[in-house]
Structures are given as structure tokens and as C-alpha cells.
Design an enzyme around this catalytic site. Structure first.
Site, PDB file in Angstrom:
ATOM      1  N   HIS A 106       0.841  -1.208   0.000  1.00 36.04           N
ATOM      2  CA  HIS A 106       0.000   0.000   0.000  1.00 36.04           C
ATOM      3  C   HIS A 106       0.877   1.260   0.000  1.00 36.04           C
ATOM      4  O   HIS A 106       0.612   2.221  -0.716  1.00 36.04           O
ATOM      5  CB  HIS A 106      -0.900   0.031   1.251  1.00 36.04           C
ATOM      6  CG  HIS A 106      -1.934  -1.057   1.313  1.00 36.04           C
ATOM      7  ND1 HIS A 106      -2.088  -1.877   2.400  1.00 36.04           N
ATOM      8  CD2 HIS A 106      -2.882  -1.436   0.435  1.00 36.04           C
ATOM      9  CE1 HIS A 106      -3.088  -2.724   2.184  1.00 36.04           C
ATOM     10  NE2 HIS A 106      -3.590  -2.480   0.998  1.00 36.04           N
TER      11      HIS A 106
ATOM     12  N   SER B  58      -2.870  -8.127   2.768  1.00 31.90           N
ATOM     13  CA  SER B  58      -3.044  -8.016   4.219  1.00 31.90           C
ATOM     14  C   SER B  58      -3.381  -9.377   4.823  1.00 31.90           C
ATOM     15  O   SER B  58      -2.897  -9.728   5.901  1.00 31.90           O
ATOM     16  CB  SER B  58      -4.143  -7.001   4.542  1.00 31.90           C
ATOM     17  OG  SER B  58      -3.789  -5.737   4.033  1.00 31.90           O
TER      18      SER B  58
HETATM   19  N1  COA Z   1       0.273  -4.341  -2.247  1.00 27.29           N
HETATM   20  C1  COA Z   1      -0.056  -5.344  -1.456  1.00 27.29           C
HETATM   21  N2  COA Z   1      -1.309  -5.712  -1.187  1.00 27.29           N
HETATM   22  C2  COA Z   1      -2.274  -4.997  -1.741  1.00 27.29           C
HETATM   23  C3  COA Z   1      -2.019  -3.919  -2.572  1.00 27.29           C
HETATM   24  C4  COA Z   1      -0.682  -3.588  -2.809  1.00 27.29           C
HETATM   25  N3  COA Z   1      -0.328  -2.585  -3.579  1.00 27.29           N
HETATM   26  N4  COA Z   1      -3.188  -3.414  -2.989  1.00 27.29           N
HETATM   27  C5  COA Z   1      -4.140  -4.153  -2.454  1.00 27.29           C
HETATM   28  N5  COA Z   1      -3.590  -5.104  -1.701  1.00 27.29           N
HETATM   29  C6  COA Z   1      -4.280  -6.134  -0.976  1.00 27.29           C
HETATM   30  C7  COA Z   1      -4.896  -5.652   0.265  1.00 27.29           C
HETATM   31  O1  COA Z   1      -4.036  -5.821   1.351  1.00 27.29           O
HETATM   32  C8  COA Z   1      -6.128  -6.506   0.350  1.00 27.29           C
HETATM   33  O2  COA Z   1      -5.784  -7.721   0.941  1.00 27.29           O
HETATM   34  P1  COA Z   1      -6.867  -8.578   1.715  1.00 27.29           P
HETATM   35  O3  COA Z   1      -7.939  -8.930   0.703  1.00 27.29           O
HETATM   36  O4  COA Z   1      -6.096  -9.725   2.176  1.00 27.29           O
HETATM   37  O5  COA Z   1      -7.426  -7.710   2.805  1.00 27.29           O
HETATM   38  C9  COA Z   1      -6.501  -6.760  -1.103  1.00 27.29           C
HETATM   39  O6  COA Z   1      -5.318  -6.563  -1.821  1.00 27.29           O
HETATM   40  C10 COA Z   1      -7.484  -5.797  -1.706  1.00 27.29           C
HETATM   41  O7  COA Z   1      -7.822  -4.910  -0.772  1.00 27.29           O
HETATM   42  P2  COA Z   1      -7.917  -3.354  -0.789  1.00 27.29           P
HETATM   43  O8  COA Z   1      -7.081  -2.711  -1.808  1.00 27.29           O
HETATM   44  O9  COA Z   1      -7.732  -2.925   0.620  1.00 27.29           O
HETATM   45  O10 COA Z   1      -9.334  -3.194  -1.274  1.00 27.29           O
HETATM   46  P3  COA Z   1     -10.604  -3.850  -0.704  1.00 27.29           P
HETATM   47  O11 COA Z   1     -11.044  -4.835  -1.716  1.00 27.29           O
HETATM   48  O12 COA Z   1     -10.455  -4.348   0.671  1.00 27.29           O
HETATM   49  O13 COA Z   1     -11.478  -2.571  -0.650  1.00 27.29           O
HETATM   50  C11 COA Z   1     -13.135  -1.008  -1.240  1.00 27.29           C
HETATM   51  C12 COA Z   1     -12.474  -2.327  -1.572  1.00 27.29           C
HETATM   52  C13 COA Z   1     -13.217  -0.797   0.264  1.00 27.29           C
HETATM   53  C14 COA Z   1     -12.333   0.092  -1.864  1.00 27.29           C
HETATM   54  C15 COA Z   1     -14.543  -1.078  -1.846  1.00 27.29           C
HETATM   55  O14 COA Z   1     -15.242  -2.139  -1.248  1.00 27.29           O
HETATM   56  C16 COA Z   1     -15.303   0.224  -1.640  1.00 27.29           C
HETATM   57  O15 COA Z   1     -15.158   1.135  -2.425  1.00 27.29           O
HETATM   58  N6  COA Z   1     -16.136   0.288  -0.586  1.00 27.29           N
HETATM   59  C17 COA Z   1     -16.914   1.484  -0.259  1.00 27.29           C
HETATM   60  C18 COA Z   1     -18.390   1.252  -0.551  1.00 27.29           C
HETATM   61  C19 COA Z   1     -18.639   1.398  -2.021  1.00 27.29           C
HETATM   62  O16 COA Z   1     -18.500   2.452  -2.624  1.00 27.29           O
HETATM   63  N7  COA Z   1     -19.073   0.287  -2.611  1.00 27.29           N
HETATM   64  C20 COA Z   1     -19.413   0.224  -4.015  1.00 27.29           C
HETATM   65  C21 COA Z   1     -18.231  -0.168  -4.805  1.00 27.29           C
HETATM   66  S1  COA Z   1     -18.725  -0.319  -6.508  1.00 27.29           S
END
Ligand code: COA
Length: 179
Positions: free
Chosen positions: A30, A142
Site C-alpha cells: 500500500h 493483508s
Molecule cells: N500491495 C499489497 N497488497 C495490496 C495492494 C498492494 N499494492 N493493494 C491491495 N492489496 C491487498 C490488500 O491488502 C487486500 O488484501 P486482503 O484482501 O487480504 O485484505 C486486497 O489486496 C485488496 O484490498 P484493498 O485494496 O484494501 O481493497 P478492498 O477490496 O479491501 O477494498 C473497497 C475495496 C473498500 C475500496 C470497496 O469495497 C469500496 O469502495 N467500498 C466502499 C463502498 C462502495 O462504494 N461500494 C461500491 C463499490 S462499486
């Protein structure tokens, strides 16, 4: 106003991007994406958003603190915030031009494509910008870091030291052992 309160574009005329995620916890992957984002945008708001499919290990305050502690010298170019509702609504009201997402491997693409298209359908004025994660972080997430830490694996170097410490406290109550 604290160093980490979000900024609003109208007041600054600067380019702002929102970098959303669960950040449970923040990883070096991140941090790599945030640093890349800062080369393209004047300011980046790191936004802890809710992914309804996930049950986080760390509560919101803990995640906020871990992110803040990861950027001790960021000045006013980084803000940290939480998002309650729709991400694109949040980005729009903050005057952000873009949502940043990191791409690690092909496996990320399907989900990220869906997310970006849905976000664009809801709010056309906010673009999604994909940045390639640094090669060293392509295989981390994560969840995999938590899994290793839970079983006493060494995750130093994959997360900042203070996050390592928090993981140790969560899983081993701050005592010796693991990580
Ligand atoms: N390096 C290492 N790991 C990474 C990374 C990077 N550069 N980028 C992402 N990851 C990992 C994260 O650690 C995470 O791991 P995990 O699944 O083990 O927790 C995974 O990749 C993806 O997670 P993240 O980037 O944190 O995104 P998310 O999928 O958890 O979050 C939201 C998605 C929260 C952004 C999305 O659900 C959202 O926008 N929610 C708000 C409500 C909304 O608007 N919903 C409608 C969406 S259309």
C-alpha cells in the site's frame, strides 16, 4: 485542523486523489502505491472504506493510527480519513479527480474492473487510475501477512515495524514469540 484531515479541492486548486482500501493492516505494498500516487497528484487521501465481504482484525481507530504512523513526514500532502457510504460520493465531495487502485497481478483485474466500472456508472467525474505495485510487493496481501503473523511467521519488511508490533500484540498479547 490536524495534519491528517482531508482537504477540499476548491480551497486549494490542487489535484487530489483518493486511495481507498480496507488497510487491515497497511502493508509496504500500500505504501508503495501511495508514494507512486504522490508523484502524480498533489495530495492523496488515504480512505479506509468498508468492504462488506471482510471482517477486519483491527478496528477503524487502530487502522487510522497505523496509517498515520506510516507517514510521519508527509506534511500536508497526505490525509487519512474513513468513508462511511459510497466511495465515489466521498471522492466527489472532496473534489478528488481520481480514485487510485493498485494492481498486483492478473488475478486483481476482474474485481478491479468491476469496481471501476460501477464507480464510473455512479459518478462519471471521478476516474479510476491503476498503478502497478512494485515488483517486491506483488505477492503480498493483508490477509496473507495476518495469516503468517498469526502462526508466528516473520513478516518484518512486509509491513512497517510499528505494524509488526501491533500484529504481535494482537496475536501474542505483546509478549515474546513469533514475528
Ligand atoms: N500491495 C499489497 N497488497 C495490496 C495492494 C498492494 N499494492 N493493494 C491491495 N492489496 C491487498 C490488500 O491488502 C487486500 O488484501 P486482503 O484482501 O487480504 O485484505 C486486497 O489486496 C485488496 O484490498 P484493498 O485494496 O484494501 O481493497 P478492498 O477490496 O479491501 O477494498 C473497497 C475495496 C473498500 C475500496 C470497496 O469495497 C469500496 O469502495 N467500498 C466502499 C463502498 C462502495 O462504494 N461500494 C461500491 C463499490 S462499486
Amino acid at each position: 485542523m490536524s495534519d491528517y484531515e482531508p482537504f477540499i479541492a476548491e480551497q486549494t486548486e490542487q489535484s487530489i486523489a483518493v486511495y481507498p482500501g480496507t488497510f487491515d493492516p497497511i502493508t509496504m505494498g500500500h505504501i508503495d502505491i501511495i508514494k507512486r500516487g504522490l508523484t502524480l497528484f498533489d495530495k492523496v487521501i488515504i480512505a479506509i472504506a468498508r468492504n462488506s465481504a471482510k471482517v477486519p482484525l483491527f478496528n477503524i481507530d487502530e487502522r487510522l493510527e497505523m496509517i498515520r504512523e506510516s507517514f510521519p513526514d508527509s506534511g500536508d500532502r497526505i490525509a487519512v480519513d474513513t468513508v462511511g457510504g459510497l466511495l465515489v460520493d466521498y471522492a466527489y465531495t472532496r473534489g478528488a479527480k481520481a480514485i487510485i487502485r493498485g494492481l498486483r497481478a492478473v488475478s486483481d483485474f476482474d474485481y478491479e474492473f468491476q469496481l471501476a466500472l460501477m464507480n464510473r456508472r455512479i459518478e462519471r467525474e471521478v476516474e479510476t487510475v491503476f498503478l502497478m505495485t512494485g515488483f517486491r510487493w506483488i505477492f503480498i496481501s493483508s490477509s496473507i501477512i495476518k495469516d503468517a503473523a498469526r502462526h508466528g511467521g516473520d513478516v518484518s519488511g512486509l509491513v512497517p515495524d510499528h505494524v509488526c508490533e501491533r500484529l504481535r500484540e494482537k496475536y501474542f498479547g505483546g509478549g515474546q514469540g513469533g514475528i
